[in-house]
Design an enzyme around this catalytic site. Structure first.
Site, PDB file in Angstrom:
ATOM      1  N   SER A 265       0.925  -1.151   0.107  1.00 12.33           N
ATOM      2  CA  SER A 265       0.000  -0.076   0.012  1.00 12.33           C
ATOM      3  C   SER A 265       0.871   1.504  -0.062  1.00 12.33           C
ATOM      4  CB  SER A 265      -1.045   0.191   1.147  1.00 12.33           C
ATOM      5  OG  SER A 265      -1.807  -1.140   1.448  1.00 12.33           O
TER       6      SER A 265
HETATM    7  N1  SAH Z   1      -1.532  -3.614   3.070  1.00 10.51           N
HETATM    8  C1  SAH Z   1      -0.762  -4.458   2.366  1.00 10.51           C
HETATM    9  C2  SAH Z   1      -1.070  -4.557   1.090  1.00 10.51           C
HETATM   10  C3  SAH Z   1      -2.403  -5.004   0.448  1.00 10.51           C
HETATM   11  S1  SAH Z   1      -2.762  -5.451  -0.982  1.00 10.51           S
HETATM   12  C4  SAH Z   1       0.756  -4.190   2.658  1.00 10.51           C
HETATM   13  O1  SAH Z   1       1.014  -3.139   3.132  1.00 10.51           O
HETATM   14  O2  SAH Z   1       1.613  -5.029   1.938  1.00 10.51           O
HETATM   15  C5  SAH Z   1      -4.185  -6.228  -0.608  1.00 10.51           C
HETATM   16  C6  SAH Z   1      -4.008  -7.500  -0.102  1.00 10.51           C
HETATM   17  O3  SAH Z   1      -5.452  -8.149   0.160  1.00 10.51           O
HETATM   18  C7  SAH Z   1      -3.500  -8.485  -1.013  1.00 10.51           C
HETATM   19  O4  SAH Z   1      -2.426  -9.043  -0.705  1.00 10.51           O
HETATM   20  C8  SAH Z   1      -4.576  -9.610  -1.398  1.00 10.51           C
HETATM   21  O5  SAH Z   1      -4.159 -10.896  -1.729  1.00 10.51           O
HETATM   22  C9  SAH Z   1      -5.358  -9.417  -0.038  1.00 10.51           C
HETATM   23  N2  SAH Z   1      -6.585  -9.950  -0.182  1.00 10.51           N
HETATM   24  C10 SAH Z   1      -7.665  -9.721  -1.209  1.00 10.51           C
HETATM   25  N3  SAH Z   1      -8.753 -10.368  -0.850  1.00 10.51           N
HETATM   26  C11 SAH Z   1      -8.611 -11.143   0.347  1.00 10.51           C
HETATM   27  C12 SAH Z   1      -9.385 -11.779   1.181  1.00 10.51           C
HETATM   28  N4  SAH Z   1     -10.590 -12.031   0.864  1.00 10.51           N
HETATM   29  N5  SAH Z   1      -9.003 -12.242   2.243  1.00 10.51           N
HETATM   30  C13 SAH Z   1      -7.622 -11.868   2.591  1.00 10.51           C
HETATM   31  N6  SAH Z   1      -6.806 -11.220   2.062  1.00 10.51           N
HETATM   32  C14 SAH Z   1      -7.254 -10.620   0.811  1.00 10.51           C
END
Ligand code: SAH
Length: 224
Positions: free
Chosen positions: A73
């Site tokens: 993010s």
């Molecule tokens: N905040 C994180 C980045 C998030 S990107 C950081 O700083 O790295 C969003 C993440 O949400 C991705 O890794 C994706 O795989 C995950 N994601 C998407 N849908 C999801 C779900 N239903 N349950 C758990 N994780 C999920």
């Protein structure tokens, strides 16, 4: 020597303290006020969470690829969500994070609350985040390879829930696992039209505040 202010974590050149200070200044200019949050963004070595080839860009205020079509993010968004979650005098207890990704948001948040429970649906990202957070000595986190649409029932209720991927509408399980006075920060909507929303449970009703437009990867069901 090891630890956040030494060696690899301290950074050099484009990952140095001076580069990080510029990022902090930029976040302040954009309205981030919480000093504890700014301090975390300054001290968490974001370059450790990305591929070495991207380390020189780690303190730019942008999302960067972390593999598996996902991104770390943007620092502004991490700061904004964290600030919206912990605002006020009350120390937040248990927090559920959906979408661990590389674990960067988890690392920023962890010392500001009692404990973070973080779920990631992509196995290799979950594993890597676990290793990175361990390496950085972040202790009050529990990570799970799971589907955030279900929340984390055995650990409910949560004083805070922070969702890092955008559902089209808020999963019922997340509302159900939110404690009284608890806050749920979540980007909602289809790609190109998402809003960051803060929901606050107040006894039998839920307040809704729109925090502004955002661009997150979609929240997807099932594990990979
Ligand atoms: N905040 C994180 C980045 C998030 S990107 C950081 O700083 O790295 C969003 C993440 O949400 C991705 O890794 C994706 O795989 C995950 N994601 C998407 N849908 C999801 C779900 N239903 N349950 C758990 N994780 C999920």
């Amino acid at each position: 020597m090891s630890g956040p202010t030494h060696g690899r974590y301290a950074g050099i050149g484009m990952t140095s303290a001076r580069t990080r200070d510029r990022l902090i200044q930029r976040l302040q200019e954009q309205g981030i006020r919480n000093l504890a949050v700014l301090d975390r963004i300054r001290n968490v070595p974001r370059h450790i969470f990305v591929d070495e080839a991207l380390a020189s860009r780690a303190y730019e205020d942008t999302a960067l690829p972390i593999g598996h079509s996902q991104t770390i993010s943007q620092p502004y968004i991490v700061a904004r969500m964290t600030e919206a979650l912990i605002e006020g005098d009350r120390k937040i207890g248990k927090v559920l994070e959906v979408g661990t990704g590389c674990g960067y948001q988890t690392a920023v948040l962890a010392p500001l609350v009692k404990k973070v429970y973080s779920i990631e649906r992509i196995g290799p990202l979950h594993k890597r985040a676990k290793a990175t957070l361990k390496e950085l000595g972040v202790k009050n986190v529990m990570l799970k390879h799971g589907d955030g649409f279900e929340g984390w029932k055995s650990q409910k209720p949560f004083d805070g829930i922070l969702v890092a991927a955008a559902p089209l509408s808020v999963p019922d399980a997340l509302f159900a696992q939110l404690a009284n006075k608890g806050r749920l920060i979540v980007p909602v909507g289809p790609e190109g039209a998402q809003q960051l929303i803060r929901f606050t449970r107040r006894d039998d009703h839920i307040d809704r505040e729109v925090l502004g437009p955002v661009a997150f990867v979609p929240m997807l069901g099932g594990l990979t």
